[in-house]
Design a protein around this motif. Structure first.
Motif: not given
Length: 211
Positions: A89-98, A107-112, A120-122, A172-177
């Motif tokens: 539910r916290g995901s958004y995916v777009v694609q250009d198949k051709p 948007q993960s529920e994991q605090e960061l 986290y990147q490592q 990855v970035r921290s967004w709203r914790g």
């Protein structure tokens, strides 16, 4: 860029020329179809004209209850919501198949905490190395964008059935914790175009930190 290339990719897919283009100083953008700075300017205007005359139209999307504004190519089609599971539910995916392009945000529920982004990147890189050992790490960096740090890493992997080499930029970035994770993958041969455009799309996005 840091040298992590495997000779297997070079011999199997005859990518010597592209490898030489990618294996340059980050300040040398001659191998790119368009510079990141020019791409940022054109995306903001909604249209990018390539040297061959082809145009890429951009649409401005407002995601996560209008808290994230990002411009993506109009040809990228959103994945049907019906296919998304409860955990997505916290995901958004777009694609250009051709053209073999896939872009996603989660948007993960994991605090960061912002100070922990590079750690986290490592961890993302280590997990990738364990779960997908065939992937080859190309580069990693921490970008200061609009007052936030976005941790990025780049890799190459093979897609069946060909198999064909693909390039991926994950971030990855921290967004709203919480951890906001994203990636863009495209054919390795198309890296001179989609490499600078991916970073330009990150630079032109707008994130609201509070509802």
């Amino acid at each position: 860029m840091t040298e992590y290339w495997d000779e297997f990719f070079l011999k199997l897919h005859n990518q010597q020329v592209l490898k030489a283009q990618l294996d340059v100083s980050e300040n040398d953008e001659d191998w790119m179809t368009i510079s990141i700075e020019e791409a940022i300017e054109k995306i903001s205007k909604g249209c990018l004209t390539l040297p061959d005359g082809k145009e890429i139209q951009f649409q401005t999307l407002h995601l996560y209850d209008n808290q994230l504004t990002i411009s993506l190519p109009s040809s990228w089609i959103p994945e049907a919501r019906a296919k998304q599971t409860k955990d997505q539910r916290g995901s958004y995916v777009v694609q250009d198949k051709p053209n073999g392009i896939l872009f996603g945000l989660h948007q993960s529920e994991q605090e960061l905490d912002p100070a922990q982004v590079e750690i986290y990147q490592q961890q993302m890189i280590e997990q990738m190395s364990r779960t997908q050992p065939s992937m080859k790490l190309v580069d990693e960096k921490a970008l200061p964008i609009q007052g936030a740090i976005i941790g990025c890493y780049e890799s190459i992997f093979l897609v069946s059935p060909s198999p064909s080499p693909y390039y991926q930029i994950a971030f990855v970035r921290s967004w709203r914790g919480k951890a906001l994770i994203g990636s863009c993958q495209f054919k390795l041969e198309d890296a001179p175009l989609w490499y600078p455009l991916t970073y330009a799309m990150l630079h032109t996005s707008r994130w609201l930190e509070s509802p």
